[in-house]
Design an enzyme around this catalytic site. Sequence first.
Site: not given
Length: 289
Positions: A133, A161
């Site tokens: 992330y 992400k």
Amino acid sequence: MKKLYSALMTAFNEDDTINESGIREMVRYNIDHNHIDGLYVGGSTGESFMLSTEERKQAYKIAYDETAGKADLIAQVGSVNLTEAKELAKYAVELGYKTISAVPPFYYHFTFDQIKNYYDQILEGLDVQLIIYSIPALSGVTLSLTEFAKLFENPKIIGVKYTNNDFLLLQRLRSAFPDKKIYFGTDEMLISALPLGIDGAIGSTFNLNAARAKAEIAAYEAGDMKKVFELQDVSNKFILALIDNDIYPSLKLVFEEMGVHAGYSKAPMSKPTAQMRAGAKKIYEQYIK
Ligand code: NGF
């Protein structure tokens, strides 16, 4: 096919305890109404860094249970406390999550070797895949192309992400790692990420704006850039109105307008004022109804 994931919100009661039925309602709305490809559970939108370990587990469990296999699920387990991140990863895997995600350890300006060790430790002994992330604006951690390459050496790390508006790095990542998954995370810049070969998008505003985002992706795939621009233009007016009205509580207030009982945000996030309620009603009427 590019995938669209909603970043699931955590519903709270007015006393800041978890509101289970509110989370279930939002999961159902995403599945039944948005026909969403998946849910990102326990990220920024889930207000997760303000939750206790037990509350984070509760959110994963409720989402897993209510989804009942009808959408992909990703559990964000990252924490500045590696012991907690490992415990959450193990718990999510035991529940049945096939994919986890983790924000790099933040606050203390860890070295890259420490960050790599964090990811390797989270994954040690677990049969699961992980999506990094990357959200430099909030985590304070910016990973370079070389650092991504080193993290991607772990075969369990399948992608990122990418909540970052550095499009040069995004293009270089796509070029260097054609087999890794890249999910874009700045909803208002989807238009700029689509030509760079992203595998999909994960974001907060798709909870309410999935239809428009899906139409934009379809228009892009059909080569209709005029339509892509027009759809992103409306989305951006909607997203900027939400941001102006305090985004997390406002997403929940708009849900309430639609009859989905999404509850409150947790302090120190704001509880809705009369002005915020009026703003959310206006956003609903202008962009969703
Ligand atoms: O919440 C943020 C903070 N970004 C989200 C998303 O990238 C992260 C984005 O959808 C996320 O949803 C999560 O981890 O749960 C924004 O809310 C949206 O683009 C509006 O700015 O950057």
